[in-house]
Design an enzyme around this catalytic site. Structure first.
Site, PDB file in Angstrom:
ATOM      1  N   TRP A 103       0.801  -1.220   0.000  1.00 26.35           N
ATOM      2  CA  TRP A 103       0.000   0.000   0.000  1.00 26.35           C
ATOM      3  C   TRP A 103       0.834   1.270   0.000  1.00 26.35           C
ATOM      4  O   TRP A 103       0.490   2.250  -0.680  1.00 26.35           O
ATOM      5  CB  TRP A 103      -1.026  -0.026   1.137  1.00 26.35           C
ATOM      6  CG  TRP A 103      -2.092  -1.037   0.814  1.00 26.35           C
ATOM      7  CD1 TRP A 103      -2.299  -2.236   1.419  1.00 26.35           C
ATOM      8  CD2 TRP A 103      -3.033  -0.964  -0.274  1.00 26.35           C
ATOM      9  NE1 TRP A 103      -3.312  -2.914   0.787  1.00 26.35           N
ATOM     10  CE2 TRP A 103      -3.779  -2.166  -0.250  1.00 26.35           C
ATOM     11  CE3 TRP A 103      -3.310  -0.032  -1.263  1.00 26.35           C
ATOM     12  CZ2 TRP A 103      -4.799  -2.425  -1.175  1.00 26.35           C
ATOM     13  CZ3 TRP A 103      -4.323  -0.290  -2.191  1.00 26.35           C
ATOM     14  CH2 TRP A 103      -5.047  -1.474  -2.135  1.00 26.35           C
ATOM     15  N   ASP A 173      -1.245   6.653   6.518  1.00 24.49           N
ATOM     16  CA  ASP A 173      -2.398   5.903   6.002  1.00 24.49           C
ATOM     17  C   ASP A 173      -2.821   4.917   7.099  1.00 24.49           C
ATOM     18  O   ASP A 173      -2.101   3.959   7.392  1.00 24.49           O
ATOM     19  CB  ASP A 173      -1.984   5.153   4.733  1.00 24.49           C
ATOM     20  CG  ASP A 173      -3.079   4.234   4.200  1.00 24.49           C
ATOM     21  OD1 ASP A 173      -4.164   4.154   4.819  1.00 24.49           O
ATOM     22  OD2 ASP A 173      -2.845   3.580   3.159  1.00 24.49           O
ATOM     23  N   LYS A 197     -12.944  -1.009   6.780  1.00 25.92           N
ATOM     24  CA  LYS A 197     -12.367  -2.099   7.590  1.00 25.92           C
ATOM     25  C   LYS A 197     -12.774  -1.945   9.053  1.00 25.92           C
ATOM     26  O   LYS A 197     -13.390  -2.819   9.630  1.00 25.92           O
ATOM     27  CB  LYS A 197     -10.854  -2.109   7.441  1.00 25.92           C
ATOM     28  CG  LYS A 197     -10.427  -2.295   5.986  1.00 25.92           C
ATOM     29  CD  LYS A 197      -8.966  -2.060   5.788  1.00 25.92           C
ATOM     30  CE  LYS A 197      -8.604  -1.846   4.343  1.00 25.92           C
ATOM     31  NZ  LYS A 197      -8.864  -2.976   3.465  1.00 25.92           N
TER      32      LYS A 197
HETATM   33  N1  PMP Z   1      -4.349   1.723   2.194  1.00 26.36           N
HETATM   34  C1  PMP Z   1      -4.464   0.549   2.835  1.00 26.36           C
HETATM   35  C2  PMP Z   1      -3.596   0.301   4.022  1.00 26.36           C
HETATM   36  C3  PMP Z   1      -5.397  -0.391   2.414  1.00 26.36           C
HETATM   37  O1  PMP Z   1      -5.513  -1.555   3.044  1.00 26.36           O
HETATM   38  C4  PMP Z   1      -6.209  -0.104   1.299  1.00 26.36           C
HETATM   39  C5  PMP Z   1      -7.283  -1.035   0.806  1.00 26.36           C
HETATM   40  N2  PMP Z   1      -7.264  -2.296   1.184  1.00 26.36           N
HETATM   41  C6  PMP Z   1      -6.010   1.106   0.636  1.00 26.36           C
HETATM   42  C7  PMP Z   1      -5.098   2.007   1.126  1.00 26.36           C
HETATM   43  C8  PMP Z   1      -6.804   1.450  -0.583  1.00 26.36           C
HETATM   44  O2  PMP Z   1      -8.038   1.813  -0.179  1.00 26.36           O
HETATM   45  P1  PMP Z   1      -9.277   1.993  -1.165  1.00 26.36           P
HETATM   46  O3  PMP Z   1      -9.596   0.629  -1.697  1.00 26.36           O
HETATM   47  O4  PMP Z   1     -10.286   2.552  -0.241  1.00 26.36           O
HETATM   48  O5  PMP Z   1      -8.832   2.933  -2.220  1.00 26.36           O
END
Ligand code: PMP
Length: 365
Positions: A103, A173, A197
């Site tokens: 991520w 994040d 989540k």
């Molecule tokens: N950051 C993290 C730590 C994630 O786990 C995720 C999605 N699993 C995201 C960003 C991306 O998020 P989104 O699907 O809401 O764009």
């Protein structure tokens, strides 16, 4: 009403049953409005009260300092990957990134469209650790220092925030560990995450932005990703995720009524301890590649039989038969991943641990 299966999915993930029941009871008609929230104008008095209360609860439950604005946005964590450099470059040409997994890597790749990226250490694949903060090569002229507080795919968590250069705001994040533990805002400029989540439904992204970082967006920044527009319009610049905000309000009430984030953190530590204990005491039958100091309290990845895919498939099949779902590891890493977010209870975690014990006894060669 109960969710009949135990959901260990990485997201969208389990929502507390009390929240689902409350939402169900208000689904057709909300309060005295005579309509459902799904049918409600985002500028109505009822929804204005909901969004204000959501912000208030968020501030209280997360102890958000006053110098931060709470913005309810859309576009997911992924939208923020672009929004961050577009909003807070402030004339600077480079941003620092700590790449600790999928991520943060995606965030850096997206940001690179708008700003130069400097990696504070060379990423080491496979991702199993966080290089010691003191070894990071940080730029004093960076617009910000970005890190992913919990790498959902790899199960790597920052248990303390990294050290920042005094003039360089940290950007965190927290998509997958939002309100799972107390958060130290010191030195942070932006703290953001999707709600799918730990905080409710998909479709809502919360950005906590320090006031002095609002109002610097690039000319090309789309209005819906502009912190200035969102803030000036109390997060209703355009139609927000009305129902998502409502569900997040209910989740925040559930957190408050359950004893707050400290209580959740204690339970989360206990849940993850149970998981890592059985993994570490299995003499290699189960194995987690992540260095102990950086193991996540939320996402527990592990392999079985040293990465025996047939055995892992058998484990997943048995789990499904016992009503446990969402345990398949991310397609990029394979294996098993148990996501034990806030809504997953200690008893549900124990049920998984019991199954792991049973599985080991039956399959150890
Ligand atoms: N950051 C993290 C730590 C994630 O786990 C995720 C999605 N699993 C995201 C960003 C991306 O998020 P989104 O699907 O809401 O764009």
């Amino acid at each position: 009403m109960t969710n009949k299966k135990i959901n260990f999915g990485a997201g969208p993930a389990k929502i507390p049953e009390a929240v689902m029941e409350k939402a169900a009871s208000e689904f057709l008609v909300y309060g005295n409005s005579g309509i459902s929230i799904l049918e409600m104008s985002h500028r109505s008095a009822d929804f204005t009260a909901i969004i204000k209360e959501t912000e208030k609860l968020m501030r209280e439950e997360m102890s958000i300092p006053n110098e931060f604005e709470v913005l309810f946005m859309q576009g997911g964590g992924t939208g923020q990957f672009a929004a961050i450099p577009m909003n807070i470059a402030r004339g600077k040409t480079v941003a620092d990134y700590a790449i600790t997994g999928t991520w943060s890597d995606k965030a850096a790749k997206e940001a690179e469209k708008y700003i130069d990226i400097h990696k504070v250490f060379a990423p080491t694949k496979p991702y199993t650790s966080i290089s010691s903060y003191s070894s990071w090569e940080k730029k004093s002229d960076a617009a910000y220092l970005y890190y992913c507080a919990n790498e959902t795919v790899h199960g790597i968590e920052f248990h303390t925030p990294p050290e920042a250069h005094p003039d360089v705001p940290l950007v965190a994040d927290i998509s997958s560990n939002f309100l799972s533990r107390p958060f130290d805002f010191t030195n942070h400029g932006i703290v953001f995450g999707g709600t799918q989540k730990n905080l409710g439904a998909a479709g809502l992204t919360v950005a906590l932005v320090r006031k002095d970082l609002i109002g610097h967006e690039a000319r090309h920044c789309p209005s819906i990703l502009s912190y200035k527009e969102m803030h000036a319009n109390n997060s209703v610049y355009n139609t927000p995720s009305v129902y998502g905000i409502y569900i997040t309000k209910l989740v925040l009430e559930w957190i408050r009524d359950g004893g707050g984030v400290d209580k959740l953190f204690a339970t989360n530590q206990e849940k993850s301890r149970l998981m890592y204990d059985i993994i570490d005491s299995s003499a290699g039958f189960f194995s987690c590649p992540v260095e102990k100091a950086h193991r996540s309290h939320m996402n527990v990845p592990f392999r079985i039989g040293g990465g025996d895919e047939a055995l892992e498939a058998t484990f997943l099949k048995g789990a499904t038969e016992r009503g446990m779902i969402g345990l398949k590891g991310h397609r990029s890493v394979g294996g098993i991943r148990a996501s034990i977010y806030n809504a997953v209870t200690l008893d549900e975690t124990r049920a998984l641990v019991d199954y792991m014990n049973e599985f080991e006894a039956a399959n150890r060669k």
